[in-house]
Design an enzyme around this catalytic site. Structure first.
Site, PDB file in Angstrom:
ATOM      1  N   THR A 174       0.833  -1.196   0.000  1.00 53.59           N
ATOM      2  CA  THR A 174       0.000   0.000   0.000  1.00 53.59           C
ATOM      3  C   THR A 174       0.866   1.244   0.000  1.00 53.59           C
ATOM      4  O   THR A 174       2.000   1.229   0.484  1.00 53.59           O
ATOM      5  CB  THR A 174      -0.972   0.034   1.195  1.00 53.59           C
ATOM      6  N   ARG A 175       0.345   2.289  -0.571  1.00 52.68           N
ATOM      7  CA  ARG A 175       0.991   3.600  -0.449  1.00 52.68           C
ATOM      8  C   ARG A 175      -0.018   4.594   0.111  1.00 52.68           C
ATOM      9  O   ARG A 175       0.166   5.795   0.034  1.00 52.68           O
ATOM     10  CB  ARG A 175       1.525   4.071  -1.805  1.00 52.68           C
ATOM     11  N   HIS A 179      -7.990   2.231   5.106  1.00 54.04           N
ATOM     12  CA  HIS A 179      -9.364   2.442   5.532  1.00 54.04           C
ATOM     13  C   HIS A 179     -10.022   1.074   5.678  1.00 54.04           C
ATOM     14  O   HIS A 179      -9.401   0.043   5.427  1.00 54.04           O
ATOM     15  CB  HIS A 179     -10.101   3.325   4.512  1.00 54.04           C
ATOM     16  N   HIS A 182      -9.764  -1.583   2.835  1.00 56.11           N
ATOM     17  CA  HIS A 182      -8.531  -2.358   2.716  1.00 56.11           C
ATOM     18  C   HIS A 182      -8.331  -3.295   3.899  1.00 56.11           C
ATOM     19  O   HIS A 182      -7.786  -4.378   3.762  1.00 56.11           O
ATOM     20  CB  HIS A 182      -7.341  -1.430   2.521  1.00 56.11           C
ATOM     21  N   GLY A 267      -5.428  -5.733  -5.938  1.00 53.28           N
ATOM     22  CA  GLY A 267      -6.756  -5.130  -5.955  1.00 53.28           C
ATOM     23  C   GLY A 267      -7.102  -4.612  -7.339  1.00 53.28           C
ATOM     24  O   GLY A 267      -6.440  -4.921  -8.324  1.00 53.28           O
ATOM     25  N   ARG A 268      -8.174  -3.862  -7.387  1.00 54.11           N
ATOM     26  CA  ARG A 268      -8.531  -3.191  -8.645  1.00 54.11           C
ATOM     27  C   ARG A 268      -7.548  -2.064  -8.901  1.00 54.11           C
ATOM     28  O   ARG A 268      -7.154  -1.340  -8.000  1.00 54.11           O
ATOM     29  CB  ARG A 268      -9.947  -2.620  -8.533  1.00 54.11           C
ATOM     30  N   ASP A 269      -7.132  -1.919 -10.149  1.00 57.51           N
ATOM     31  CA  ASP A 269      -6.237  -0.847 -10.586  1.00 57.51           C
ATOM     32  C   ASP A 269      -4.999  -0.734  -9.699  1.00 57.51           C
ATOM     33  O   ASP A 269      -4.551   0.363  -9.367  1.00 57.51           O
ATOM     34  CB  ASP A 269      -6.983   0.492 -10.641  1.00 57.51           C
ATOM     35  N   HIS A 270      -4.453  -1.891  -9.337  1.00 57.56           N
ATOM     36  CA  HIS A 270      -3.257  -1.950  -8.488  1.00 57.56           C
ATOM     37  C   HIS A 270      -2.106  -1.171  -9.138  1.00 57.56           C
ATOM     38  O   HIS A 270      -1.785  -1.399 -10.299  1.00 57.56           O
ATOM     39  CB  HIS A 270      -2.861  -3.422  -8.297  1.00 57.56           C
TER      40      HIS A 270
END
Lengths: 372, 372
Positions: A174-175, A179, A182, A267-270
C-alpha cells in the site's frame, strides 16, 4: 569490506538519485532477486518485450541505472564504479559489464502502456539520462532506515515468519492509509493463510500521496486496535512507486515472494494512476505466467465497502444490495474531509485511524492538501 | 440402453441400501472420478493404507459394495449383476471382478481413526455385510431428485460455471443451516474467486441433523436476500455423510474438483463428529498430498463470529478483542432456540433464515428436537 571501502576512494564514481539508491539497496538485500545487478541490454530487451529476463525467469520492469552520456563514454568494461548518494557517501560498487542506450519510448509503450509524459512514471523515465550502466553490484551500506523498528530485509522477514510458525503469508502493498475497505480485504485474505505482512511502500511516491510518516503512525494505531498481534507484521518496503499499473503489480508480487510471502493481494487498478489502466488489467496480467512460475499466489480482490443490509463489509461480489445501503467515499473526498478535520464515518475509517490522519494532515498544513 | 434393461431381468441381482445407491450414482455420474466402479482389494488396501488408489491417484476412503456371504458365494468373475433399489428397480449393472473380505477393524482404525462403534461412521461400517463385491458399474437410472431444481451432475455444474464465465469457483460443503459464521467464510472465499458453489449434502446424515428439505429452503432464502445471484450457485450433493473427519474432508474436496470447483473450503473439524478428531486434523491432512496432486486448492478457515468492536464478522485470526464483544452460540444452543421459536440475534442468524428454520422445526414437532 574494509578493503572495498578504501579502494572505492580511487574509483570513478557516480551519484545516484534517491530512487536509484533504493533500487541499488533492493538488489543488494535480495528484494529484487534473482537480480544481482543493474540490467544490461539483453535483459532490458527481454523484460520490455515479454516480461522475462534473458535467462527466462519472470520479471516485468527494467531495473536499470541511468548514466549521463559524457560519463558513460569514460567507462570501460570490467571497471569498478563507486555508487554514491547525494550525500557523497559510497553505497555500493558496480562492475561495468555494459553501457547501452535503451529506447525509452519503446520502454514506456510496453511497460507503462503509454508514451504520454503526463503519466508520472513515464515522465520520470523520460527525464532520466539516456544511457544505462549495467553490471553486478555490491551493496556496501544501506541508507539510515526511515522507520528503524519496521526495517526488515527479505532474510529478516523470512526469519520472522519462521519464528512465528507462519507457513503461508499474504503480502499487502500500500501507499495509502488503510481504511476499512482495505482492512476488509487484508482480513479476508488473512482468514485463509497464517499471517499478514502489511508492507507499505515508503520510498518515493507522488507529491500528493499522504506522507509515509503519517501513514506509518496510522498503520500502527490500526494494528494495535483491530488486528491480533500474532497474525500481522508491519514492515516497510523501501522502494519507489513507478505507477506502472499491471507490470508493477507483478513486480510487487515477485518482491513479496522474495520477502517470504506465499500470497499477494492484487486489488482493482493496483499500482495504477489516472485512467491509464483498466480496473482489472493488473489482475489479468497474471494469466501471462504459468501456474507456479512466479512463486507466489496472487489473490484478486474487488473494491469493498460497508453495507447496512449486509451488516458488514462486502464487495460487488458478495453484496446484492442497492447503493443506498453502501458507505462509499472516494479517496479524494476522504482526504479532503481529513484535511478539514472532518472525521469520516466509522463505517469508512476506524476512528483511531482518522484521528491520526487528521492530526498529521493538520500539522502538514492546508496548503499541502492532497488531491487526487 | 434398452437392451441392458431387458437383459437385466435375467441377471442375478442384489438390493442396495440408499447409501449404496448414492455411491453407485456418484460413481456413475462422475462425482467419484476417477472411480468407475466399486473398489477391489488392491484399491481398498492402497486407499486404507495411504490414501491413494492402486494406480497412484489420491483417494482417501474406500468406496466398496458390501454383499452378504451366501450371495457372494454364488457369484463368479465376469458375471453381470443387477443392482436394485429397495423399490425393486434396477439402477445399475456391475460386472464382477472380485469378491473380497476387507478387514473392517483395520479400515475403521485407519480411515475413521477409531475402532469404537460409538462413532456413527464406524457403527455403520461394522453393521455392513462382511464381503465386498468389486467391479466396474454401469449406471442405468438415477433416483428421482429430492430437489429437482438443484440437481446437477458434475458435467452440468461445469457447464453452468462455463456459462457464467467463472474460471475459479470455491465449493462449500455443508450438512447444516448456514448461519452468519458460515456466510462469512463463504464470502471471504468468494471475494478472491469468481463464484461460489453452495453444495449441501442431502444424502443420509445423522438423525439429529436438520432435515434436508428445511435446510434447502433456508439456503434459498439466504441466497435471495444476501448473495448476488450472479456469483453463487446452489446445487445438491447427493451423498451420505461418513463422518470420517479428515479423510472425508479430502473426499469432499476431490468430489468438488469433479464438479468443477477450483477451491474448496475446509473449516475446523470438517466432517467430524463428537471428539474423535482434533480441530485442525481435517486441514493438516492435506499436507500429505503433493502441491497440485488433488487438482483443487483447499482453503482453510477458523470458526468465525460477529464482534462488536470489529463492527463485523471475524475470527480468532482477524479479531483481537475480548470474548465479551463476540456473539457466539453453540450449534446445539441455536437449534434449541429455533425449535422453541426463539429467534437468535441477527448477528448470529439472518432473520429470514431463522424464520424458515423456526417454521420448519415447528412443523417437524418438538419430539424430534435435534440435539448435538
Amino acid at each position: 569490506m574494509e578493503e572495498i571501502f578504501s579502494q572505492s576512494e580511487n574509483l570513478n564514481s557516480m551519484v545516484l538519485t534517491p530512487w536509484m539508491l533504493s533500487d541499488l539497496e533492493l538488489i543488494g538485500i535480495g528484494g529484487f532477486a534473482p537480480l544481482t545487478g543493474f540490467m544490461g541490454s539483453a535483459d532490458w530487451q527481454a523484460v520490455v518485450e515479454d516480461m522475462h529476463l534473458a535467462t527466462g525467469e519472470p520479471w516485468p520492469i527494467p531495473i536499470t541505472l541511468p548514466v549521463a552520456k559524457q560519463q558513460a563514454l569514460q567507462l570501460h568494461e570490467g571497471e569498478r564504479v563507486a555508487l554514491r548518494g547525494e550525500d557523497g557517501q559510497v553505497y555500493g560498487i558496480l562492475t561495468v559489464q555494459e553501457v547501452f542506450q535503451p529506447d525509452l519510448r519503446y520502454e514506456a509503450a510496453r511497460v507503462y502502456r503509454t508514451t504520454e509524459d503526463k503519466h508520472p512514471g513515464v515522465a520520470r523515465l523520460y527525464a532520466r539520462p539516456p544511457y544505462c550502466l549495467a553490471g553486478p553490484i555490491h551493496l556496501l551500506r544501506q541508507r539510515p532506515a526511515l522507520f528503524p523498528k519496521f526495517n526488515f530485509t527479505p532474510a529478516q522477514t523470512k526469519e520472522e515468519f519462521a519464528n512465528r510458525g507462519w507457513r503461508t503469508v499474504v503480502g499487502f502493498q500500500t501507499r495509502n492509509p488503510v481504511h476499512r475497505a482495505h482492512e476488509y480485504i487484508q482480513k479476508s485474505a488473512l482468514e485463509t493463510v497464517d499471517g499478514l505482512l502489511l508492507h507499505p511502500l515508503v520510498g518515493e511516491t507522488k507529491l500528493d500521496d499522504i506522507p509515509a510518516a503519517i501513514r506509518m503512525e496510522s498503520y500502527q494505531v490500526l494494528l494495535k486496535h483491530y488486528y491480533p498481534a500474532s497474525r500481522v507484521m508491519l514492515a516497510t518496503y523501501p522502494a519507489a512507486m513507478r505507477y506502472a499499473g499491471p507490470r508493477e503489480a507483478v513486480l510487487h508480487a515477485l518482491v513479496r515472494r522474495n520477502y517470504g510471502c506465499t500470497h499477494f493481494v492484487v486489488g482493482r487498478d493496483h499500482a495504477g494512476v489516472g485512467n491509464y489502466y483498466g480496473p482489472y488489467d493488473a489482475q489479468d496480467i497474471f494469466s501471462n505466467f504459468a501456474p507456479g512460475e512466479l512463486g507466489i499466489q496472487p489473490m484478486f480482490y474487488e473494491n469493498s465497502f460497508y453495507c447496512e443490509r449486509c451488516d458488514g463489509m462486502a464487495s460487488e461480489k458478495t453484496c446484492p444490495h442497492a447503493s443506498q445501503y453502501r458507505h462509499i467515499l472516494s479517496g479524494t473526498k476522504v482526504r479532503e474531509m481529513l484535511s478539514q478535520g472532518i472525521r469520516p464515518s466509522s463505517k469508512f475509517t476506524r476512528p483511531e485511524v482518522a484521528d491520526v490522519l487528521m492530526a498529521g494532515l493538520a500539522e502538514q498544513g492546508v496548503s499541502e492538501l492532497p488531491t487526487k
